[in-house]
Write an enzyme that holds these catalytic residues in place. Structure first.
Site, short mmCIF file in Angstrom:
data_model
loop_
_atom_site.label_atom_id
_atom_site.label_comp_id
_atom_site.label_asym_id
_atom_site.label_seq_id
_atom_site.Cartn_x
_atom_site.Cartn_y
_atom_site.Cartn_z
N GLU A 127 0.86 -1.20 0.00
CA GLU A 127 0.00 0.00 0.00
C GLU A 127 0.89 1.24 0.00
OE1 GLU A 127 -2.96 -0.14 3.07
OE2 GLU A 127 -3.80 -2.01 2.26
N GLY A 131 4.88 -1.22 3.05
CA GLY A 131 5.62 -2.03 2.06
C GLY A 131 6.29 -3.17 2.79
N ILE A 157 1.55 -2.35 -7.89
CA ILE A 157 1.04 -3.69 -8.18
C ILE A 157 1.42 -4.09 -9.61
CG2 ILE A 157 -1.00 -5.19 -8.19
CD1 ILE A 157 -0.04 -3.97 -5.39
N ASP A 240 7.53 -16.59 0.10
CA ASP A 240 8.66 -17.53 0.31
C ASP A 240 8.99 -18.21 -1.02
OD1 ASP A 240 8.82 -17.11 3.07
OD2 ASP A 240 7.45 -18.76 3.54
N ARG A 243 10.01 -15.62 -4.04
CA ARG A 243 11.37 -15.06 -3.95
C ARG A 243 12.40 -15.94 -4.66
NH1 ARG A 243 9.84 -13.40 2.14
NH2 ARG A 243 9.01 -11.32 1.63
N GLY A 340 32.42 3.88 -21.95
CA GLY A 340 31.39 4.82 -22.41
C GLY A 340 30.26 4.14 -23.16
N GLU A 363 9.15 -8.16 -4.02
CA GLU A 363 8.97 -9.40 -3.25
C GLU A 363 9.85 -9.44 -2.00
OE1 GLU A 363 7.89 -12.98 -5.20
OE2 GLU A 363 7.40 -11.96 -7.06
N SER A 366 16.19 -6.37 0.07
CA SER A 366 17.34 -7.12 0.60
C SER A 366 17.37 -7.04 2.12
CB SER A 366 18.65 -6.55 0.03
OG SER A 366 18.78 -6.91 -1.32
#
Ligand code: CAA
Length: 380
Positions: A127, A131, A157, A240, A243, A340, A363, A366
């Protein structure tokens, strides 16, 4: 310990690589520049059964194991992380919770269309003001007769611009915190539900990311997914597993960056020699290779543990943390090797550098992965 893939998993890798080279590689730059979702390509993925990878055959999927799904995710991500994002939202965040928590009627109603790409799905947890602290959500769902009335909003979303089916998390008992969250299947055309504007993002330009609004949105009671007030667990268990797929996406992006760096270093000359002959470049490439291999093994291990019904919560977070971090690092080194040229849009490595960045955020950041690993490590 056997590090080889089964013949079936190898076949998935081969066909996903062929598909990516033929269908994704030629359009990835264009999607990135035009901010265009590759619907025609998603339909082709559906024809191969890839939008229902781990969905049992009786519900229209191809019933593959988790490791096969992960290998396909990696290969698609090497060529186009935007396409692989839509692929993973469908498989990880919509199909999987329906398979794992849906009742028979819900599975029969939704999975065949999702698994065959007739309809697309999305997962709505985040939301505007919650988060990482997912339980801090404000969206409510109040029971009234045969319906729940949803009010609130969701943000960031993925796939929202074109999804037909949304798994929406809302508070059904606000005083109970994460034990007062429930999950609802919300169809796009439900009165009171609207999809907001597209976000303008740093990378994965070929994906759709929007806000959602619920204003007295009436969702039938039968659309409650899982138990009342146990939706937070639905979200956590879904993530779970999801990820591991994001870890695979990071591995795919990192592998692509390494491939580009190796190729460029064998073409580009400086000081009268190919730059691949300089030890400074060789050491960079060697570091990149070692990190990609380590990330891949962690990712496969997490998928293997899921397939073998072993506890994989910590493995999934370790894989996501490590793979996402090294994807940014490897893409950065690959860009550096290009000098470059790496900084201009004509070279693939510039897109990989931007696309890698999201894997450290969605998801679960870190930092959230570290929190989960530490909790698992320290629990009795
Ligand atoms: N797996 C399974 N269950 C878990 C779990 C996990 N990883 N983490 C917590 N739980 C369970 C707990 O066991 C507990 O269960 P009981 O009620 O049975 O006791 C319950 O969930 C609550 O646990 P906590 O009190 O530990 O929960 P918390 O409120 O402290 O939150 C958290 C834990 C790990 C920080 C969690 O909020 C979290 O994962 N946050 C990150 C959210 C996230 O990843 N958001 C990404 C959004 S989705 C997205 O990005 C998709 C997209 O569209 C791009």
């Amino acid at each position: 310990m056997d590090f080889t893939l089964t013949p079936e998993q190898e076949l998935f890798r081969k066909s996903a690589r062929e598909f990516a080279l033929k269908e994704l590689e030629p359009i990835a730059t264009e999607l990135d520049r035009e901010h265009r979702v590759p619907f025609e390509t998603l339909k082709k993925l559906a024809e191969l059964g890839y939008l229902g990878m781990t969905v049992p055959e009786e519900y229209g999927g191809i019933g593959a194991d988790m490791l096969s799904y992960i290998v396909v995710m990696e290969e698609l991500s090497r060529s186009c992380a935007s396409t692989s994002t839509a692929f993973s939202v469908q498989n990880s965040l919509c199909n999987t919770p329906l398979v794992e928590f849906g009742n028979e009627a819900q599975k029969r109603k939704y999975l065949p269309d999702l698994a065959t790409g007739k309809r697309f799905g999305a997962f709505a947890l985040t939301e505007p003001e919650s988060g990482s602290d997912a339980a801090g959500m404000k969206t409510t769902a109040v029971a009234k007769g045969d319906y729940f009335i949803l009010n609130g909003s969701k943000r960031f979303i993925t796939s929202a611009g074109f999804a037909d089916i949304f798994l929406v998390f809302a508070l059904t008992d606000p005083a109970a915190g994460n034990r007062g969250v429930s999950c609802f299947i919300v169809e796009r055309n439900t009165p009171g539900f609207t999809v907001g504007k597209e976000e303008d993002k740093l990378g994965i330009h070929g994906t759709s990311t929007c806000e959602l609004f619920f204003e007295d949105c009436r969702v039938p009671r039968e659309n409650l997914l899982g138990e009342l007030n146990r939706g937070f667990k639905v979200a956590m268990i879904t993530l779970d597993s999801g990820r591991i797929a994001i870890a695979a996406q990071a591995v795919g992006i990192a592998q692509a960056a390494l491939d580009e760096a190796v190729k460029y270093s064998k073409e580009r000359k400086a000081f009268g020699r190919l730059i691949s002959e300089f030890q400074a470049i060789q050491f960079m490439l060697a570091d990149m290779k070692a990190k990609v291999e380590a990330a891949r093994l962690l990712t496969y291990k997490a998928a293997w543990k899921k397939d073998h019904k072993l506890d994989y919560i910590m493995d999934s977070s370790i894989a996501k943390l490590f793979a996402a971090e090294i994807a940014s690092e490897v893409a950065d080194k690959a860009l550096q090797i290009h000098g470059g040229y790496g900084y201009i849009r004509d070279y693939k490595v510039e897109r990989l550098y931007r696309d890698a960045r999201i894997t450290r955020i969605y998801e679960g950041t870190s930092e959230i992965q570290k929190l989960i690993i530490a909790r698992e490590l320290l629990k009795e």
